[in-house]
Design an enzyme around this catalytic site. Structure first.
Site, PDB file in Angstrom:
ATOM      1  N   ASP A   1      -7.485  -6.239   1.700  1.00  0.00           N
ATOM      2  CA  ASP A   1      -9.113  -5.650   1.118  1.00  0.00           C
ATOM      3  C   ASP A   1     -10.386  -5.681   1.380  1.00  0.00           C
ATOM      4  O   ASP A   1     -10.435  -6.400   2.420  1.00  0.00           O
ATOM      5  CB  ASP A   1      -8.788  -6.284  -0.265  1.00  0.00           C
TER       6      ASP A   1
ATOM      7  N   THR B   1       1.087  -0.924  -0.127  1.00  0.00           N
ATOM      8  CA  THR B   1       0.026   0.619   0.172  1.00  0.00           C
ATOM      9  C   THR B   1       1.236   1.023  -0.028  1.00  0.00           C
ATOM     10  O   THR B   1       2.333   1.359   0.597  1.00  0.00           O
ATOM     11  CB  THR B   1      -1.328  -0.159   1.507  1.00  0.00           C
TER      12      THR B   1
ATOM     13  N   ASP C   1     -18.893   5.058   6.971  1.00  0.00           N
ATOM     14  CA  ASP C   1     -18.854   5.340   8.605  1.00  0.00           C
ATOM     15  C   ASP C   1     -20.526   6.365   9.124  1.00  0.00           C
ATOM     16  O   ASP C   1     -20.483   5.735  10.308  1.00  0.00           O
ATOM     17  CB  ASP C   1     -17.798   6.166   9.470  1.00  0.00           C
TER      18      ASP C   1
ATOM     19  N   HIS D   1     -13.390  -3.879  11.501  1.00  0.00           N
ATOM     20  CA  HIS D   1     -12.813  -5.096  11.162  1.00  0.00           C
ATOM     21  C   HIS D   1     -11.331  -4.696  10.718  1.00  0.00           C
ATOM     22  O   HIS D   1     -10.167  -5.885  10.979  1.00  0.00           O
ATOM     23  CB  HIS D   1     -13.741  -4.489  10.131  1.00  0.00           C
TER      24      HIS D   1
HETATM   25  P1  IMP Z   1     -10.419  -0.381   1.532  1.00  0.00           P
HETATM   26  O1  IMP Z   1     -10.482  -1.979   0.721  1.00  0.00           O
HETATM   27  O2  IMP Z   1      -9.101  -0.265   2.280  1.00  0.00           O
HETATM   28  O3  IMP Z   1      -9.222   0.029   0.403  1.00  0.00           O
HETATM   29  O4  IMP Z   1     -11.499   0.132   1.454  1.00  0.00           O
HETATM   30  C1  IMP Z   1     -12.616   0.191   0.315  1.00  0.00           C
HETATM   31  C2  IMP Z   1     -13.489   0.505   0.733  1.00  0.00           C
HETATM   32  O5  IMP Z   1     -14.358   0.274   1.908  1.00  0.00           O
HETATM   33  C3  IMP Z   1     -13.272   2.209   1.168  1.00  0.00           C
HETATM   34  O6  IMP Z   1     -13.884   3.043  -0.059  1.00  0.00           O
HETATM   35  C4  IMP Z   1     -14.418   2.147   1.797  1.00  0.00           C
HETATM   36  O7  IMP Z   1     -15.468   3.035   1.020  1.00  0.00           O
HETATM   37  C5  IMP Z   1     -15.141   1.423   2.601  1.00  0.00           C
HETATM   38  N1  IMP Z   1     -14.083   1.323   3.613  1.00  0.00           N
HETATM   39  C6  IMP Z   1     -13.186   0.764   4.021  1.00  0.00           C
HETATM   40  N2  IMP Z   1     -12.989   0.595   5.214  1.00  0.00           N
HETATM   41  C7  IMP Z   1     -14.109   1.282   5.315  1.00  0.00           C
HETATM   42  C8  IMP Z   1     -14.441   1.868   7.418  1.00  0.00           C
HETATM   43  O8  IMP Z   1     -14.166   1.574   7.906  1.00  0.00           O
HETATM   44  N3  IMP Z   1     -15.394   2.760   6.969  1.00  0.00           N
HETATM   45  C9  IMP Z   1     -16.164   3.309   6.251  1.00  0.00           C
HETATM   46  N4  IMP Z   1     -15.615   2.302   4.969  1.00  0.00           N
HETATM   47  C10 IMP Z   1     -14.619   1.585   4.897  1.00  0.00           C
END
Ligand code: IMP
Length: 199
Positions: free
Chosen positions: A69, A8, A152, A177
């Site tokens: 992910d 990342t 959120d 999570h």
């Molecule tokens: P990533 O895999 O961490 O890039 O998350 C993918 C997508 O999931 C993000 O662009 C958010 O839309 C959603 N997401 C991930 N983690 C969170 C969180 O803690 N709160 C709210 N949305 C989240």
């Protein structure tokens, strides 16, 4: 010190994990290993995408590495948006558009159950280990709070009266999570890493 690539360039994620693992592991970002590729994420599941990113690094650099992910899974929407969480309302759309799409989909539905899942794929000496963190809750009918990001403001975790966007970061991280998946990863690295066999 052991080196581990975190696939990342997200500064926030890197800082948080470097702090937890300091003294034991030196974390390297994609920039640190001069990887500027747009790493493909074409899987249909969070597991497949996390694996795909980790193996991309392992196959090219032969370095121990991990990637994550995350997705929001809404029961009444057949577990959508899932892997499409970042771009649910379409490529280039904002978090607010994604929230609107989820709220529209749940308009006449009684079941508002949802969960966030985060999957981490760790590769040590070519062998993969998966860690999952999950938090269950409900999708609120409207937005509450302004902290955090993504979905959120409409996510109410079970057992709490505040949405993720109303919580301080420490409280959210302790039950989220991602927080839970990271705790599993860190526990594994602390306990198992020195004993893992060569391939
Ligand atoms: P990533 O895999 O961490 O890039 O998350 C993918 C997508 O999931 C993000 O662009 C958010 O839309 C959603 N997401 C991930 N983690 C969170 C969180 O803690 N709160 C709210 N949305 C989240």
């Amino acid at each position: 010190m052991h080196q581990l690539v975190f696939a990342t360039n997200n500064e926030h994620k890197l800082r948080e994990l470097s702090e937890i693992l300091k003294g034991e592991f030196k974390l390297l970002s994609l920039n640190d290993i001069s990887c500027s590729d747009d790493i493909p994420e074409t899987g249909n599941t969070l597991e497949a995408n996390a694996s795909q990113k980790s193996f991309y690094i392992w196959d090219r650099y032969r370095m121990d590495c991990f990637s994550d992910d995350t997705g929001l899974e809404v029961a009444a929407l057949n577990n959508e948006p899932g892997v499409r969480s970042a771009r649910y309302a379409g490529e280039g759309r904002k978090a607010n558009d994604n929230i609107d799409k989820v709220l529209a989909g749940l308009k006449d539905k009684e079941d508002r159950k949802a969960c966030f899942r985060c999957v981490i794929s760790l590769i040590i000496k070519g062998k993969e280990y998966l860690f999952e963190g999950r938090v269950d809750g409900q999708i609120l009918p409207e937005r509450h709070g302004s902290s955090g990001f993504g979905y959120d403001p409409v996510f109410l975790p079970d057992g709490f009266t505040q949405s993720f966007a109303e919580m301080d970061a420490e409280t959210k991280n302790s039950i989220s999570h991602r927080g839970r998946a990271v705790q599993k990863l860190v526990r594994f690295l602390h306990n198992e890493y020195p004993h893992l066999p060569d391939q």
